[in-house]
Design a protein around this motif. Structure first.
Motif, PDB file in Angstrom:
ATOM      1  N   GLU A  72      66.526  18.084  22.798  1.00 57.93           N
ATOM      2  CA  GLU A  72      67.034  18.655  24.046  1.00 57.93           C
ATOM      3  C   GLU A  72      68.532  18.403  24.197  1.00 57.93           C
ATOM      4  OE1 GLU A  72      65.244  20.668  26.170  1.00 57.93           O
ATOM      5  OE2 GLU A  72      63.866  20.530  24.470  1.00 57.93           O
TER       6      GLU A  72
ATOM      7  N   ARG B 289      61.669  18.805  31.293  1.00 51.88           N
ATOM      8  CA  ARG B 289      61.961  18.797  32.731  1.00 51.88           C
ATOM      9  C   ARG B 289      63.038  17.765  33.071  1.00 51.88           C
ATOM     10  NH1 ARG B 289      60.141  15.451  36.070  1.00 51.88           N
ATOM     11  NH2 ARG B 289      58.320  14.870  34.830  1.00 51.88           N
TER      12      ARG B 289
ATOM     13  N   GLU C 262      70.535  18.105  34.633  1.00 56.30           N
ATOM     14  CA  GLU C 262      71.596  19.130  34.666  1.00 56.30           C
ATOM     15  C   GLU C 262      71.770  19.717  36.065  1.00 56.30           C
ATOM     16  OE1 GLU C 262      72.260  21.289  30.447  1.00 56.30           O
ATOM     17  OE2 GLU C 262      70.503  21.942  31.563  1.00 56.30           O
ATOM     18  N   ARG C 263      70.648  19.998  36.717  1.00 57.50           N
ATOM     19  CA  ARG C 263      70.721  20.585  38.062  1.00 57.50           C
ATOM     20  C   ARG C 263      71.427  19.647  39.041  1.00 57.50           C
ATOM     21  NH1 ARG C 263      65.705  23.129  37.247  1.00 57.50           N
ATOM     22  NH2 ARG C 263      64.530  21.386  38.108  1.00 57.50           N
TER      23      ARG C 263
ATOM     24  N   GLU D  51      66.386  19.233  32.366  1.00 55.87           N
ATOM     25  CA  GLU D  51      66.694  20.307  33.316  1.00 55.87           C
ATOM     26  C   GLU D  51      67.058  19.749  34.686  1.00 55.87           C
ATOM     27  OE1 GLU D  51      63.104  22.579  33.065  1.00 55.87           O
ATOM     28  OE2 GLU D  51      63.777  23.725  31.300  1.00 55.87           O
ATOM     29  N   GLU D  52      66.313  18.737  35.143  1.00 55.41           N
ATOM     30  CA  GLU D  52      66.574  18.154  36.458  1.00 55.41           C
ATOM     31  C   GLU D  52      67.899  17.391  36.478  1.00 55.41           C
ATOM     32  OE1 GLU D  52      63.196  15.881  37.695  1.00 55.41           O
ATOM     33  OE2 GLU D  52      61.977  17.672  38.096  1.00 55.41           O
TER      34      GLU D  52
ATOM     35  N   ARG E 122      71.973  21.246  24.077  1.00 57.89           N
ATOM     36  CA  ARG E 122      72.946  21.324  25.161  1.00 57.89           C
ATOM     37  C   ARG E 122      74.345  20.875  24.735  1.00 57.89           C
ATOM     38  NH1 ARG E 122      67.948  20.696  26.969  1.00 57.89           N
ATOM     39  NH2 ARG E 122      67.394  21.440  29.053  1.00 57.89           N
TER      40      ARG E 122
END
Length: 255
Positions: free
Chosen positions: A125, A72, A78-79, A75-76, A129
């Motif tokens: 992770e 998470r 990147e967002r 992901e957060e 990426r």
């Protein structure tokens, strides 16, 4: 990698070496994601600090012993900030000091869950990426290890030292795996540095004097000295360096 937008994720970034790295990296144009487990107010203070100087930063809670939290976190980041291009694995715990005959299995498991497995999963992770094999543009990773990993630590720190020895061994192997995919991975091994983790013990004048007497330079390190070294390892100035262990320790130990 190119000099486009740089997004740096720092685990354990609310205090000590991680926080100092966040502040200095922001001044160098990095967008910063500061991960923390429990230091909510401190993490937000670092973010506010960066914002007042015109930088961009966010604070993201997450436990390095929890795989879902780690996924998470990426992901957060990147967002909010775009692709993660740089990673500093600074989160770490001491576990419980003591001799081997005093070990507690649950404490050992948590020590390795945070210091080793959590760090490895963050690297997983990041690789998914950053790697050109996965469509990424490359990147740079610095794992914060410790001089303890080089000789088993000071008395009572054998378990902590073992966790940092694992970090170094992993860093070497991981660096070779992804060297042709645009990712550099290096390990920084601080000696005794004044941080929130050490200040309690270093406030004891007798203990501090004994530590300083064991360091060739005769003093303990400062967080900013570690942060500047981390920034160099992240930068293109160290473009041909990967799989290296850099000792930032005032000369190591005099035994």
């Amino acid at each position: 990698m190119s000099s486009e937008a740089k997004t740096l994720l720092i685990t354990g970034g609310a205090s000590g070496i991680g926080a100092e790295t966040a502040r200095r990296a922001a001044a160098h144009g990095y967008k910063i994601a500061i991960n923390y487990r429990s230091r909510d107010a401190q993490a937000k203070a670092v973010v506010a600090d960066i914002a007042t100087k015109g930088g961009q930063a966010i604070a993201l809670p997450g436990d390095m012993a929890n795989e879902a939290d780690i996924v998470r976190l990426f992901e957060e980041t990147e967002r909010a900030l775009g692709p993660v291009t740089h990673l500093v694995n600074s989160a770490g715990i001491n576990g419980k000091r003591g001799r081997v005959d005093e070990y507690d299995a649950a404490i050992l498991a948590n020590l390795f869950a945070v210091n080793v497995v959590g760090l490895m999963l963050c690297c997983r992770e990041a690789a998914r990426r950053m790697s050109t094999q996965h469509g990424g543009k490359g990147g740079a990773i610095v794992n914060i290890s410790s001089m303890a990993g080089t000789l088993g630590g000071r008395p009572g720190s054998s378990a902590y030292a073992a966790s940092k020895g694992a970090v170094d061994a992993f860093t070497k192997g991981f660096a070779r795996e992804v060297a042709a995919e645009g990712i550099r991975v290096n390990s920084l091994r601080p000696g005794m540095v004044l941080t929130e983790m050490t200040e309690g013990r270093l406030n004891d004048a007798t203990f501090r004097a004994s530590i300083e007497a064991s360091i060739p330079m005769g003093r303990i390190g400062q967080s900013h000295e570690m942060a500047d070294t981390i920034l160099w390892l992240l930068s293109e100035q160290s473009s041909f360096i990967t799989g290296a262990m850099l000792d930032a320790s005032g000369g190591g130990y005099m035994i």
